[in-house]
Motif scaffolding. Structure first.
Motif, short mmCIF file in Angstrom:
data_model
loop_
_atom_site.label_atom_id
_atom_site.label_comp_id
_atom_site.label_asym_id
_atom_site.label_seq_id
_atom_site.Cartn_x
_atom_site.Cartn_y
_atom_site.Cartn_z
N THR A 167 -32.00 -16.12 124.63
CA THR A 167 -31.26 -15.78 123.41
C THR A 167 -29.96 -15.07 123.73
O THR A 167 -28.91 -15.34 123.14
N MET A 170 -26.26 -16.38 122.76
CA MET A 170 -25.40 -15.59 121.89
C MET A 170 -24.12 -15.13 122.59
O MET A 170 -23.12 -14.83 121.94
N TYR A 227 -18.02 -19.29 120.21
CA TYR A 227 -19.40 -19.24 120.71
C TYR A 227 -20.01 -20.63 120.65
O TYR A 227 -19.94 -21.33 119.63
N ASN A 252 -24.90 -20.63 120.02
CA ASN A 252 -25.62 -19.84 119.02
C ASN A 252 -25.80 -20.58 117.70
O ASN A 252 -26.22 -20.00 116.70
N THR A 310 -30.75 -20.83 121.13
CA THR A 310 -31.47 -19.56 121.21
C THR A 310 -32.96 -19.83 121.39
O THR A 310 -33.45 -20.93 121.12
#
Length: 297
Positions: free
Chosen positions: A124, A128, A136, A139, A181
């Motif tokens: 995760t 992230m 990003y 995510n 994630t």
């Protein structure tokens, strides 16, 4: 032709020819010094318009190549992070296999599960934290099916623009990257309640987690495969754009660049004509003196 004093027609004719030859000489000098056949709109108005359109397309295509290369770098960044996620999932499956056997006590399974949860937390964290130029990648921000670029920040899948226009069939396409994630992959305590891969703290949960982790690995591999296909497509796009830019540059050169051999010939001819016109103008200006000889004689 009558011998006159007020109007020296031969001098006027020589001056006109001198002006014409000197102007042509100046044009040849400008072309040879700049390397361009078209320096002003007066040289070739239609050619100038075509040249500027070609130049704009060449510049746009070259920027499109840079855009596509940036997209490849972004994809490589995402793929590199997913490679680490792959390692974590493999370790989690190894831990689940270990906890699934009956030779461990409940306390030992809790210890194994603590590492399992740590691996899920790291997945995760990677998802992230992985970004490219502040965007990003893993995510879920780029996983949407729809695209909206009306706002300051675009929403949904990422548009890679490389063409000279705005046609979806020719000038751009989209990059979608699935949510990577641990919860999206269905492993770790962040996964939805009832998900088989949440924990391996009991033998039964560990056995069920094996299938859940296998599904997570397949999901991750699909994301990586899609990224690999996009990278290959972008590389092919770059090759095509470079060929287009090269051919357009060649066409622009045919229109705009000076033929040095031909223009040098014109330069020498105009130079000789200019020198000859200067000499003849000097002679023509002296002819009215003959009238004075007649008057004085």
């Amino acid at each position: 032709m009558a011998l006159t004093i007020n109007n020296n027609m031969m001098a006027m004719n020589a001056a006109r020819n001198l002006s014409h030859s000197y102007g042509a000489l100046a044009t040849s000098t400008q072309r040879l010094s700049s390397g361009l056949r078209i320096n002003t709109a007066a040289d070739d108005a239609a050619g100038l318009a075509i040249r500027e359109l070609m130049r704009s397309d060449v510049a746009t295509l070259n920027q499109g190549v840079r855009n596509a290369n940036d997209a490849i770098s972004m994809i490589q960044t995402a793929d590199g992070a997913l490679q680490v996620v792959d390692e974590k999932l493999i370790r989690m499956k190894e831990l689940a296999e270990q906890a699934a056997t009956g030779t461990y006590t409940s306390d030992q399974r809790l210890i194994i599960d603590s590492e399992y949860q740590a691996m899920a937390s790291e997945i995760t964290r990677i998802a992230m934290a992985t970004d490219f130029n502040g965007i990003y990648l893993l995510n879920g921000n780029l996983s949407g099916a729809n695209y909206d670029g009306a706002g300051i920040n675009s929403v949904g899948k990422l548009k890679v623009h490389f063409g000279t226009g705005n046609s979806s069939a020719e000038d751009y396409y989209y990059v979608r990257i699935g949510n990577s994630t641990a919860s999206a992959l269905g492993v770790g305590m962040g996964a939805a309640a009832g998900t088989s891969g949440r924990s391996i703290s009991t033998q039964e949960m560990a056995q069920k987690a094996l299938d859940a982790i296998q599904t997570a690995i397949v999901s991750k591999d699909k994301i990586r495969a899609n990224l690999g296909a996009l990278q290959n497509r972008l590389e092919n796009t770059i090759s095509n754009l470079q060929i287009q830019a090269e051919n357009l540059q060649s066409a622009e050169s045919q229109i705009s660049d000076v033929d040095v051999a031909t223009e040098m010939t014109n330069f020498v001819r105009n130079q000789i004509l200019t020198q000859s016109a200067v000499a003849m103008l000097s002679q023509a200006n002296s002819l009215p003196k003959m009238a004075m000889q007649l008057i004085s004689g």
